[in-house]
Design an enzyme around this catalytic site. Structure first.
Site, short mmCIF file in Angstrom:
data_model
loop_
_atom_site.label_atom_id
_atom_site.label_comp_id
_atom_site.label_asym_id
_atom_site.label_seq_id
_atom_site.Cartn_x
_atom_site.Cartn_y
_atom_site.Cartn_z
CG ASP A 163 -1.76 -1.27 1.30
OD1 ASP A 163 -2.27 -1.69 0.24
OD2 ASP A 163 -1.88 -1.85 2.40
CG HIS A 190 -3.27 -5.32 2.80
ND1 HIS A 190 -2.80 -4.41 1.87
CD2 HIS A 190 -3.42 -6.49 2.12
CE1 HIS A 190 -2.66 -5.00 0.71
NE2 HIS A 190 -3.03 -6.26 0.82
P1 NAD Z 1 0.02 -18.43 -5.36
O1 NAD Z 1 -1.15 -19.33 -5.45
O2 NAD Z 1 0.74 -18.09 -6.60
O3 NAD Z 1 1.08 -19.04 -4.34
C1 NAD Z 1 0.73 -19.49 -3.07
C2 NAD Z 1 1.66 -20.62 -2.70
O4 NAD Z 1 1.31 -21.03 -1.37
C3 NAD Z 1 1.54 -21.85 -3.61
O5 NAD Z 1 2.82 -22.17 -4.12
C4 NAD Z 1 1.02 -22.91 -2.69
O6 NAD Z 1 1.52 -24.22 -2.97
C5 NAD Z 1 1.52 -22.42 -1.35
N1 NAD Z 1 0.81 -23.00 -0.20
C6 NAD Z 1 -0.51 -23.20 -0.02
N2 NAD Z 1 -0.73 -23.79 1.16
C7 NAD Z 1 0.48 -23.95 1.74
C8 NAD Z 1 0.90 -24.51 2.96
N3 NAD Z 1 0.04 -25.04 3.84
N4 NAD Z 1 2.22 -24.52 3.22
C9 NAD Z 1 3.11 -23.99 2.34
N5 NAD Z 1 2.76 -23.45 1.17
C10 NAD Z 1 1.45 -23.46 0.87
O7 NAD Z 1 -0.48 -17.09 -4.60
P2 NAD Z 1 0.29 -15.69 -4.50
O8 NAD Z 1 -0.10 -14.83 -5.65
O9 NAD Z 1 1.73 -15.94 -4.23
O10 NAD Z 1 -0.42 -15.07 -3.19
C11 NAD Z 1 -0.24 -15.65 -1.94
C12 NAD Z 1 -1.04 -14.91 -0.87
O11 NAD Z 1 -0.54 -13.56 -0.71
C13 NAD Z 1 -2.53 -14.75 -1.20
O12 NAD Z 1 -3.28 -14.99 -0.04
C14 NAD Z 1 -2.66 -13.29 -1.61
O13 NAD Z 1 -3.94 -12.77 -1.40
C15 NAD Z 1 -1.64 -12.66 -0.69
N6 NAD Z 1 -1.17 -11.31 -1.09
C16 NAD Z 1 -0.97 -10.40 -0.10
C17 NAD Z 1 -0.50 -9.14 -0.40
C18 NAD Z 1 -0.27 -8.14 0.69
O14 NAD Z 1 -0.11 -6.95 0.38
N7 NAD Z 1 -0.17 -8.51 1.94
C19 NAD Z 1 -0.23 -8.80 -1.74
C20 NAD Z 1 -0.44 -9.76 -2.72
C21 NAD Z 1 -0.93 -11.02 -2.39
C1 LMR Z 2 -2.90 -6.56 -3.05
O1 LMR Z 2 -3.11 -5.54 -2.38
O2 LMR Z 2 -2.50 -6.51 -4.23
C2 LMR Z 2 -3.06 -7.89 -2.40
O3 LMR Z 2 -3.65 -7.78 -1.15
C3 LMR Z 2 -3.71 -8.90 -3.27
C4 LMR Z 2 -5.16 -8.62 -3.53
O4 LMR Z 2 -5.97 -9.52 -3.31
O5 LMR Z 2 -5.50 -7.53 -3.98
#
Ligand code: NAD
Ligand code: LMR
Length: 330
Positions: A163, A190
């Site tokens: 953010d 967030h």
């Molecule tokens: P993705 O599906 O590409 O990757 C997630 C990974 O987690 C996969 O490789 C999967 O195998 C693994 N996984 C699932 N369960 C697991 C477990 N029990 N142990 C270990 N690994 C496990 O998803 P992504 O795009 O990398 O996003 C991941 C998370 O981050 C989502 O929840 C998304 O919403 C979040 N996110 C948060 C922010 C933020 O600003 N905080 C920003 C973007 C995404």
């Molecule tokens: C973001 O802010 O990009 C992440 O929290 C992923 C989402 O779900 O938007």
């Protein structure tokens, strides 16, 4: 991108184990690469349900002074033992039409189980939670650590850095400035309206109302832009990897004794505890024990006061949802 502020002490040590849980995913892979480039990381442990050994072998060829190992699911304790910082991007991402809260049913149990493993194997590590919905997954980690008698509020962080990155970038597009020089504090949580950029504390306090409101809306809902553009293939991964690497890097800088390391983060916060809100994002000074100081919000405009009030209404429910989940599903 400038950090908020920074100076150095002489006592810096630079020898840390960092573990990424979810290292095979869209965020996990580029995040692992960026952490490999951080010279404070000397031991990088990559864990996922699938694919971590491959990511580990790949990243390990980058010639920086650290060892990298990818771990299979049965070796989670080994991945965590001795870790100083654990970064958690494990879990499912959004598809168009979903809110972050819609991820709760799947991600809550993933984060709970990984938190249990952390509490058992590296209770003193700094835990940086990326998995959504952050407003609820951070309280889940806290409740798990409390149930194991190892909760240290100074060592738990919800990563809200994306953010902050977006705020810098989006404001620079309006003001025609270099985003590297922009510093916008973002507070609250967030997701959507819980994300509150404090433009009145920046050099952009005099934007006209229409421009200001459009900018705030874009910062609050910037994640949706990426979700829609990816059209079912996930949410922000590359910008998030950059945000996660910056935040983890700042935590390491604090642990190693650098001073004036300040990042906004969603932490166990004294700011609104009297209103029943145990977690809140605001500027945090990071130090050798994790959280050193949680900064107050400072002077807010009338409009920002209202945005914070609205954010708190949602946050209290999001936090309670995480706490209740662990009570019902220990
Ligand atoms: P993705 O599906 O590409 O990757 C997630 C990974 O987690 C996969 O490789 C999967 O195998 C693994 N996984 C699932 N369960 C697991 C477990 N029990 N142990 C270990 N690994 C496990 O998803 P992504 O795009 O990398 O996003 C991941 C998370 O981050 C989502 O929840 C998304 O919403 C979040 N996110 C948060 C922010 C933020 O600003 N905080 C920003 C973007 C995404
Ligand atoms: C973001 O802010 O990009 C992440 O929290 C992923 C989402 O779900 O938007």
């Amino acid at each position: 991108m400038l950090r908020f502020s920074r100076s150095f002490s002489k006592s810096a040590i630079n020898n840390y184990k960092v573990t990424v849980l979810g290292a095979g995913g869209g965020i996990g892979q580029p995040l692992s690469l960026l952490l490999k480039l951080n010279h404070k990381v000397t031991d990088l442990a990559l864990y996922d349900l699938r694919g971590a050994p491959g990511v580990g072998a790949d990243v390990s060829h980058v010639p920086t002074n650290s060892t990298v190992k990818g771990y299979e699911p049965e070796n989670l304790p080994e991945a965590l033992k001795g870790s100083d910082v654990v970064v958690i991007p494990a879990g499912v991402p959004r598809k168009p039409g979903m809110t972050r809260d819609d991820l709760f049913n799947t991600n809550a149990s993933i984060v709970r189980d990984l938190a249990k493993a952390c509490a058992e194997n590296c209770p003193d590590a700094a835990i940086c939670v990326i998995s959504n919905p952050v407003n609820s997954t951070v309280p889940i980690v806290a409740e798990v650590f409390k149930s194991k008698g190892v909760y240290n509020p100074k060592k738990l962080f919800g990563v809200t850095t994306l953010d902050v990155l977006r705020a810098s970038r989006f404001v620079s597009e309006i003001a025609n400035t270099n985003p590297v020089n922009e510093k916008i504090t973002v507070v609250g949580g967030h997701s959507g309206i819980t994300i509150v950029p404090l433009l009145s504390q920046s050099k952009h306090k005099d934007l006209d109302t229409e421009t200001r409101d459009a900018l705030i809306h874009r910062i609050q809902f910037g994640g949706d832009e990426v979700v829609q553009a990816k059209n079912g293939a996930g949410s922000a991964t590359l910008s998030m990897a950059q945000a996660g690497a910056r935040f983890a890097g700042s935590v390491l800088d604090g642990l190693s004794g650098e001073t004036d390391v300040i990042e906004p983060s969603f932490v166990d916060s004294p700011l609104f505890k009297d209103e029943g809100i145990d977690f809140f994002s605001s500027k945090v000074t990071l130090g050798v024990e994790g959280v050193k100081t949680v900064h107050p919000l400072g002077q807010l405009s009338e409009h920002e006061e209202e945005l914070v009030r609205l954010a708190k209404e949602t946050l209290i429910k999001n936090i309670q949802k995480g706490v209740e989940f662990v009570k019902q599903n220990p």
